[in-house]
Design an enzyme around this catalytic site. Structure first.
Site, PDB file in Angstrom:
ATOM      1  CE1 TYR A 297      -4.879   2.999   1.235  1.00 24.25           C
ATOM      2  CE2 TYR A 297      -5.026   2.266  -1.027  1.00 24.25           C
ATOM      3  CZ  TYR A 297      -4.348   2.942  -0.044  1.00 24.25           C
ATOM      4  OH  TYR A 297      -3.154   3.549  -0.320  1.00 24.25           O
ATOM      5  CE1 TYR A 348      -3.345   6.625  -1.537  1.00 24.97           C
ATOM      6  CE2 TYR A 348      -1.476   8.063  -1.212  1.00 24.97           C
ATOM      7  CZ  TYR A 348      -1.983   6.805  -1.422  1.00 24.97           C
ATOM      8  OH  TYR A 348      -1.138   5.736  -1.514  1.00 24.97           O
TER       9      TYR A 348
END
Lengths: 398, 154
Positions: A297, A348
């Site tokens: 991430y 995202y």
């Protein structure tokens, strides 16, 4: 199952991902559909991928203040019965792996049989993460930050990365390499929002500062879209049309007083995996050298540096040597990273797109397939608390 | 140290207030009087910032507030370029620092580093606090800012 196996407290090999699906990914605010409709589309796509009747779903799991209520989803889909509905506390994208773990735990514990894990975001409908809202007064942790112009996520995390760079001599080049690898992989991925928009070192260096040490390309995008996956028990995994990806390990949490306000965590220069990384390896019964490909991430590239080091892929003082473009790209870099483009260049989806990409790697269907892809790791939400991670493997790894 | 007029950032950013339950009220009242008050447990002497209802170390409730000298050293920093609030549009860059207070158990607090926003910032540099008062604000408040400390003056 033997008595010993029954008593063994682990998720290893007991659940499998049998379907994945996502909507088209949009720039933030550009989705023609509202958030709840996006969630439904992704869930139906995951069921279609699995060859599963959506009415057989009996649980939902998401994270970080998800707005698509499980009961409403169950009603809309016409599921026969709802048996589990979990949402992981806090942590922003730190919940992207924990949501999978919560779903898996529900299945292993016998609370449900077929759980969908999902995330959907329509920031045009609900507003952006990266902008401070028009509020007049603040209290609590934010009151020690916002009056000083420490308002949005990049400003809240840059000081942590700056300290880490100071302690370990990490250079900007290491962060640049992470951005370059993500964009490189996105150029092979037609789903990626940044498909057809390559990045090179000159463009990275010339991009504006958001907050030092983050250039524009060190910061994640914000997007609209939805993604979902379907989990069932390992015993049922072969009943569906795709090659299953098994959960080998999952962990979440954070270390001693990691959330102490404001910037008072005793271990400050950390991605919050000091306790979580050992847990995931212990459950998966492997070590870092067994992991062939990683999806990490990226709220900000600096967090990836810290997270990878805390997962034992290199020592912090070796970050500059390890984190090079060549080492991070598929098929045969030392550690192919974010092979769909990730938060920086695919979409995202609050990190959930990384979980889907790990499934593709284990299946062998990534657009940037890593040579060693039988064991794929996902790392969620560096620098937040709780953070989470997971390891997926093929049947051969069980 | 007080500068009654200067403000580091433009007006319009959110105004800090104590929670409705009053947890941090002594801290904010202290700043308005030009004092830095932080929690120190009277049972086990642990320092704590931000405030909590109990001591994280010995679990005694309602840790005592004590005044400490507003001086410390830079633990980390950032230079902000992108405005994330309407009040900051067209302003910047500006510097935020994380200051560690070694004489108060190493607690840390965020503030701005006064002076040239383009200045070189060094982790470990000594800084001293400057109280920035906003009596005209509604509600009124004060912030604690930081500036480089000249070793010769100490």
């Amino acid at each position: 199952m033997t008595a010993r196996a029954r008593d063994e407290r682990t998720l290893r090999g007991r659940v499998a991902v049998i379907g994945i699906g996502e909507t088209e990914y949009y720039r933030h605010g550009a989705s023609p559909d509202p958030e709840f409709k996006l969630a439904l589309k992704a869930i139906l796509a995951a069921c279609e991928d699995a060859g599963l009747d959506p009415r057989d779903i009996d649980g939902f799991s998401s994270y970080s203040d998800d707005r698509s209520e499980a009961s409403r989803l169950a009603a809309a889909l016409g599921t026969h019965r709802l048996r589990t509905a979990t949402m992981q506390w806090g942590g922003g994208g730190g919940g992207c792996c924990a949501a999978v773990a919560n779903a898996a735990a529900a299945i292993v514990a016998g609370l449900a049989d077929c759980v969908v894990v999902f995330r959907s975001l329509a920031q045009g409908q609900y507003g952006r993460f990266g902008q401070a809202a028009g509020i007049h007064t603040v209290s609590g942790e934010r009151s020690y930050l916002m009056p000083y112009g420490v308002l949005a996520p990049p400003q809240r995390f840059a000081m942590r990365v700056q300290r880490y760079m100071h302690e370990h001599g990490v250079r900007q080049d290491a962060m640049c390499a992470i951005a370059l690898a993500s964009y490189h992989h996105a150029q092979a991925n037609p789903r990626a929002v940044m498909y057809g928009r390559p990045l090179d070192p000159g463009k990275y260096d010339a991009s504006r500062w958001i907050v030092e040490p983050f250039h524009l390309y060190d910061c994640c995008m914000e997007n609209d879209g939805a993604a979902a996956l379907v989990l069932v028990s390992a015993e049922r995994a072969s009943d569906f049309r795709r090659k299953p990806a098994y959960l080998l390990g999952a962990a979440f949490g954070s270390g001693h007083r990691a959330a102490a306000t404001a910037h008072n965590a005793p271990l400050y220069a950390t991605a919050s995996f000091d306790t979580v990384a050992p847990d995931v390896y212990r459950m998966a019964e492997i070590g870092p050298s067994d992991v062939g490909v990683v999806q990490a991430y990226e709220n900000f590239t600096g967090g990836v540096v810290m997270a990878l080091a805390e997962h034992g892929f290199f020592r912090p003082e070796d970050a500059n040597d390890f984190l090079t473009f060549e080492n991070l790209i598929a098929p045969s870099g030392r550690l192919p990273l974010n092979t769909s483009g990730g938060n920086l260049a695919e979409c995202y989806m609050h990190g959930f797109e990384l979980v889907l990409e790990a499934v593709r790697q284990v299946r062998g269907t990534s657009t940037s397939q890593a040579r060693r892809s039988d064991v794929a790791m996902v790392i969620g939400g560096p620098m937040v608390s709780p953070a989470s991670n997971l390891i997926l493997g093929s049947e051969a790894t069980l | 140290m007080t500068n009654p007029t200067a403000r580091y950032l433009p007006a319009g950013l959110p105004i800090p207030v104590a929670e409705p339950d009053g947890l941090s009220a002594p801290y904010w009242e202290g700043l308005r009087k030009g004092k830095l008050l932080v929690q120190r447990c009277s049972h086990c002497n642990a320092w704590q910032f931000g405030p909590e209802w109990l001591c994280h170390r010995c679990h005694a409730f309602d840790p005592a507030w004590t005044e400490v000298q507003p001086c410390g050293r830079i633990f980390s920093w950032e230079r902000v370029w992108h405005p994330s609030h309407a009040a900051l549009k067209g302003h910047g860059p500006y510097i935020a620092v994380l200051v560690e207070l070694p004489h108060a158990g190493g607690i840390r607090m965020v503030g701005n580093l006064l002076g040239d926003p383009a200045q070189k910032v060094t982790i470990g540099a000594d800084v001293e606090g400057v109280f920035e008062h906003h009596p005209e604000s509604n509600p009124p408040y004060a912030l604690l800012q930081w500036r480089r400390r000249q070793v010769s003056s100490k």
